[in-house]
Design a protein around this motif. Structure first.
Motif, PDB file in Angstrom:
ATOM      1  N   GLN A 129     -13.111  -2.127   4.577  1.00  0.00           N
ATOM      2  CA  GLN A 129     -12.434  -1.781   3.333  1.00  0.00           C
ATOM      3  C   GLN A 129     -11.976  -3.049   2.610  1.00  0.00           C
ATOM      4  O   GLN A 129     -11.180  -3.821   3.123  1.00  0.00           O
ATOM      5  N   LEU A 172      -9.321  -5.278   4.954  1.00  0.00           N
ATOM      6  CA  LEU A 172      -8.362  -4.746   5.919  1.00  0.00           C
ATOM      7  C   LEU A 172      -8.977  -4.842   7.312  1.00  0.00           C
ATOM      8  O   LEU A 172     -10.193  -4.718   7.473  1.00  0.00           O
ATOM      9  N   GLU A 197      -6.314   0.201  10.871  1.00  0.00           N
ATOM     10  CA  GLU A 197      -5.874   1.415  10.189  1.00  0.00           C
ATOM     11  C   GLU A 197      -4.411   1.342   9.757  1.00  0.00           C
ATOM     12  O   GLU A 197      -4.018   1.931   8.751  1.00  0.00           O
ATOM     13  N   ALA A 251      -4.081   0.080   6.227  1.00  0.00           N
ATOM     14  CA  ALA A 251      -4.452   1.082   5.227  1.00  0.00           C
ATOM     15  C   ALA A 251      -3.354   2.137   5.085  1.00  0.00           C
ATOM     16  O   ALA A 251      -3.010   2.556   3.966  1.00  0.00           O
ATOM     17  N   GLU A 308      -0.983   3.147   1.775  1.00  0.00           N
ATOM     18  CA  GLU A 308      -0.886   4.519   1.269  1.00  0.00           C
ATOM     19  C   GLU A 308       0.566   4.942   1.132  1.00  0.00           C
ATOM     20  O   GLU A 308       0.964   5.572   0.133  1.00  0.00           O
TER      21      GLU A 308
END
Length: 220
Positions: free
Chosen positions: A4, A163, A166, A169, A173
């Motif tokens: 990402q 990135l 996780e 990310a 968010e």
């Protein structure tokens, strides 16, 4: 996790491209200077890429001197012909500095690791097994000269951040949702930054987020 993209620093890439392009542009200046110094030549960029401009000039003038006044002193010949190597010597010095420059890039997330290396005291004394490989490059790794043309070979991946897990990310968010909520509440951008925490560097009047990429990538 799926790869990402976090940031593509095109401004940094453009600056680097200009640094590499300076070499063939300088070689073009050398061709012009040789002509100005009365060297009859059909030299191509590839003939000059080793940087021995003064030698090329002197070899030409010595042959010319041998044809006309073989017993002459070379320095006196140059004075007689009203030519000098000052500008050519300057160009050679500048070009050889470009040849000598070592460029170092981490294979992934270069600007993040470069920043840590630059600003984290004692970084070089600590093992960083999580860091990607750092590679040394020379000018010819990015520049290919063929006859009278050249091609740049600069990988755009060197200027991108991705990135790495996780958690990063998810954190983005969560912050994005917080910012959206603050916007609905008509909070001021400066107040929203305090709510969003260190992951956000700035929020403009239209509530666009400027992320703190280093803070995001520090999340392990």
């Amino acid at each position: 996790m799926k790869k990402q993209l976090l940031q593509y620093d095109e401004a940094y890439e453009d600056r680097f491209i200009k640094r590499i392009q300076a070499a063939p542009e300088l070689l073009e200046a050398v061709k012009s200077e040789l002509t100005a110094q009365k060297v009859d030549h059909k030299l191509k960029l590839s003939d000059l890429k080793d940087g021995n401009f003064v030698t090329i000039f002197e070899d030409y003038q010595k042959k010319k001197m041998q044809q006309r006044i073989p017993e002459a002193d070379f320095e006196q010949w140059l004075i007689l012909c009203n030519i000098d190597t000052d500008k050519l010597t300057e160009l050679e010095t500048r070009y050889k500095k470009l040849l000598d420059i070592k460029h170092y890039f981490y294979s992934q997330n270069h600007s993040y690791w470069e920043s840590k290396e630059t600003y984290n005291k004692g970084f070089d004394k600590i093992s960083h097994p999580e860091a990607p490989k750092k590679k040394e490059y020379n000018l010819d790794d990015f520049l290919k000269i063929s006859k009278d043309s050249y091609k740049l070979n600069i990988d755009s991946e060197l200027f991108k951040l991705y990135l790495t897990n996780e958690k990063q990310a998810e954190a983005m968010e969560v912050v994005t949702d917080q910012v959206k909520l603050c916007k609905r509440k008509n909070d001021k951008p400066a107040d929203t930054i305090r709510v969003a925490g260190e992951l956000v560097k700035d929020i403009d009047a239209d509530y666009n987020i400027t992320w703190n990429y280093n803070a995001i990538l520090n999340i392990k």
